[in-house]
Design a protein around this motif. Structure first.
Motif, PDB file in Angstrom:
ATOM      1  N   ARG A   6      47.729  16.780  44.260  1.00 26.01           N
ATOM      2  CA  ARG A   6      46.751  16.124  45.120  1.00 26.01           C
ATOM      3  C   ARG A   6      47.225  16.116  46.573  1.00 26.01           C
ATOM      4  NH1 ARG A   6      46.548  13.368  40.178  1.00 26.01           N
ATOM      5  NH2 ARG A   6      44.431  12.964  39.413  1.00 26.01           N
ATOM      6  N   CYS A   7      46.335  15.682  47.468  1.00 27.15           N
ATOM      7  CA  CYS A   7      46.665  15.600  48.895  1.00 27.15           C
ATOM      8  C   CYS A   7      47.887  14.706  49.115  1.00 27.15           C
ATOM      9  CB  CYS A   7      45.472  15.052  49.675  1.00 27.15           C
ATOM     10  SG  CYS A   7      44.026  16.154  49.657  1.00 27.15           S
ATOM     11  N   TRP A   9      48.676  12.696  51.453  1.00 23.99           N
ATOM     12  CA  TRP A   9      48.466  11.357  52.009  1.00 23.99           C
ATOM     13  C   TRP A   9      48.180  10.319  50.929  1.00 23.99           C
ATOM     14  CZ3 TRP A   9      43.811   9.547  50.485  1.00 23.99           C
ATOM     15  CH2 TRP A   9      42.762  10.461  50.292  1.00 23.99           C
ATOM     16  N   HIS A  21      39.963   9.419  45.686  1.00 23.96           N
ATOM     17  CA  HIS A  21      40.303  10.778  46.105  1.00 23.96           C
ATOM     18  C   HIS A  21      39.685  11.817  45.171  1.00 23.96           C
ATOM     19  CE1 HIS A  21      42.843  14.397  45.639  1.00 23.96           C
ATOM     20  NE2 HIS A  21      42.953  14.349  46.958  1.00 23.96           N
ATOM     21  N   ILE A 133      44.357  23.059  55.240  1.00 25.68           N
ATOM     22  CA  ILE A 133      45.359  22.004  55.366  1.00 25.68           C
ATOM     23  C   ILE A 133      46.588  22.369  54.522  1.00 25.68           C
ATOM     24  CG2 ILE A 133      45.830  19.533  55.120  1.00 25.68           C
ATOM     25  CD1 ILE A 133      43.581  20.111  57.110  1.00 25.68           C
ATOM     26  N   TYR A 139      46.212  18.134  59.764  1.00 27.69           N
ATOM     27  CA  TYR A 139      45.107  17.173  59.827  1.00 27.69           C
ATOM     28  C   TYR A 139      44.779  16.854  61.278  1.00 27.69           C
ATOM     29  CZ  TYR A 139      45.299  16.228  54.817  1.00 27.69           C
ATOM     30  OH  TYR A 139      45.242  16.349  53.454  1.00 27.69           O
ATOM     31  N   ASP A 178      38.684  18.431  53.835  1.00 26.84           N
ATOM     32  CA  ASP A 178      40.060  18.378  54.315  1.00 26.84           C
ATOM     33  C   ASP A 178      41.061  18.179  53.176  1.00 26.84           C
ATOM     34  OD1 ASP A 178      39.858  18.974  56.971  1.00 26.84           O
ATOM     35  OD2 ASP A 178      39.954  16.915  57.702  1.00 26.84           O
ATOM     36  N   HIS A 179      40.667  18.549  51.971  1.00 29.72           N
ATOM     37  CA  HIS A 179      41.646  18.549  50.889  1.00 29.72           C
ATOM     38  C   HIS A 179      42.668  19.655  51.165  1.00 29.72           C
ATOM     39  CE1 HIS A 179      40.081  15.654  47.944  1.00 29.72           C
ATOM     40  NE2 HIS A 179      38.873  16.004  48.371  1.00 29.72           N
ATOM     41  N   ALA A 180      43.924  19.366  50.915  1.00 29.13           N
ATOM     42  CA  ALA A 180      44.990  20.345  51.144  1.00 29.13           C
ATOM     43  C   ALA A 180      44.772  21.578  50.272  1.00 29.13           C
ATOM     44  CB  ALA A 180      46.340  19.714  50.829  1.00 29.13           C
ATOM     45  N   CYS A 183      45.675  21.141  46.741  1.00 31.30           N
ATOM     46  CA  CYS A 183      45.045  20.021  46.029  1.00 31.30           C
ATOM     47  C   CYS A 183      43.978  20.569  45.083  1.00 31.30           C
ATOM     48  CB  CYS A 183      44.413  19.048  47.022  1.00 31.30           C
ATOM     49  SG  CYS A 183      43.508  17.693  46.224  1.00 31.30           S
ATOM     50  N   ARG A 186      40.181  20.694  46.192  1.00 35.48           N
ATOM     51  CA  ARG A 186      39.667  21.561  47.262  1.00 35.48           C
ATOM     52  C   ARG A 186      38.743  22.643  46.707  1.00 35.48           C
ATOM     53  NH1 ARG A 186      40.877  26.336  50.333  1.00 35.48           N
ATOM     54  NH2 ARG A 186      40.617  25.969  52.580  1.00 35.48           N
TER      55      ARG A 186
END
Length: 199
Positions: A6-7, A9, A21, A133, A139, A178-180, A183, A186
Motif C-alpha cells: 500500500r501507499c 503514507w 485507503h 508516485i 507527492y 496518487d496511489h504509489a 500500491c 493504483r
C-alpha cells in the motif's frame, strides 16, 4: 492487512485508515452527496491530519444531517452554536460556519451546472489524472487544476477551500490517482476507468 503493498503514507496499524485507503481514496466519485461530505471534511481538516477528521466522520454525519447539503444550508446561528459545543467534531467557529456557507454555495453550483460533479470534473476535463508516485518526494500539495478550482470556488463564495485543501479533495474523489506505483490499488482504480462514462 499486511499482505498487500500500500501507499507509504498509510499507517497500516489503523484498520479504519486502511479501509479508507483501500475502498475510497482515489476512486472516481460522481455522487453529489458524497462530494459534499468530502468537501466539508477536507475543509475541517485544514491544519490537521486527515486521520484526525476520519475518526470523527461518523459523528460528523450525525450532526451534519448525514451531509445533506439542503439541510446543512438551513442551519441557523443557534445550530452553529450548538455544534461548537460538540466535542465529536472539530470545534472551530470559522470551519463550522464555512460548512454552512459552503452548503449554500454548493446548492448554487448544482443549480447552475446540474450537479456539483459536473462542475468539479470540468477542472480535469472529465478524466482522472494519473500521477507517477515512486516515493514521498513525488507527492505534490497543489496542482494547476487545484489552483484553478480553488480560485473559482473562492469567487463563488466558498470558504476554507485553498488549493491544498482542494488538491486533497481531488485525490480523495479520484480526480487525481496518487496511489504509489507499487500500491495494489493504483492499477485496480485505473482498470475501473473503462467502466466510467468519462465522455
Amino acid at each position: 492487512m499486511s499482505e498487500q503493498t500500500r501507499c507509504l503514507w498509510l499507517d497500516t496499524t489503523k484498520a479504519d485508515y486502511v479501509t479508507y485507503h483501500d475502498e475510497e481514496w482515489g476512486v472516481p466519485l460522481f455522487d453529489d452527496h458524497k462530494l459534499f461530505e468530502f468537501l466539508t471534511l477536507e475543509a475541517a481538516q485544514a491544519g490537521l491530519s486527515w486521520y484526525t477528521v476520519l475518526k470523527k466522520r461518523t459523528h460528523y454525519r450525525q450532526v451534519f444531517a448525514q451531509f445533506d447539503a439542503e439541510q446543512v444550508a438551513r442551519f441557523d446561528q443557534a445550530t452553529i452554536e450548538r455544534l461548537l459545543q460538540d466535542s465529536g467534531i472539530i470545534r472551530n467557529r470559522l470551519k463550522v460556519e464555512a460548512a454552512v456557507n459552503n452548503a449554500r454555495r454548493f446548492l448554487e453550483v448544482q443549480q447552475q451546472f446540474g450537479s456539483f460533479a459536473a462542475y468539479q470534473w470540468r477542472f480535469v476535463d472529465g478524466r482522472p489524472i494519473v500521477n507517477t508516485i515512486r516515493g514521498p518526494h513525488d507527492y505534490q500539495a497543489t496542482s494547476p487544476q487545484s489552483d484553478a478550482m480553488s480560485k473559482d470556488l473562492k469567487q463563488r463564495g466558498f470558504k476554507f477551500i485553498g488549493s491544498t485543501i482542494i488538491y486533497a479533495h481531488m485525490q480523495a474523489c479520484g480526480m487525481v490517482n496518487d496511489h504509489a506505483i507499487d500500491c495494489f490499488r493504483r492499477e485496480q482504480i485505473i482498470a475501473s476507468y473503462a467502466s466510467l462514462n468519462l465522455g
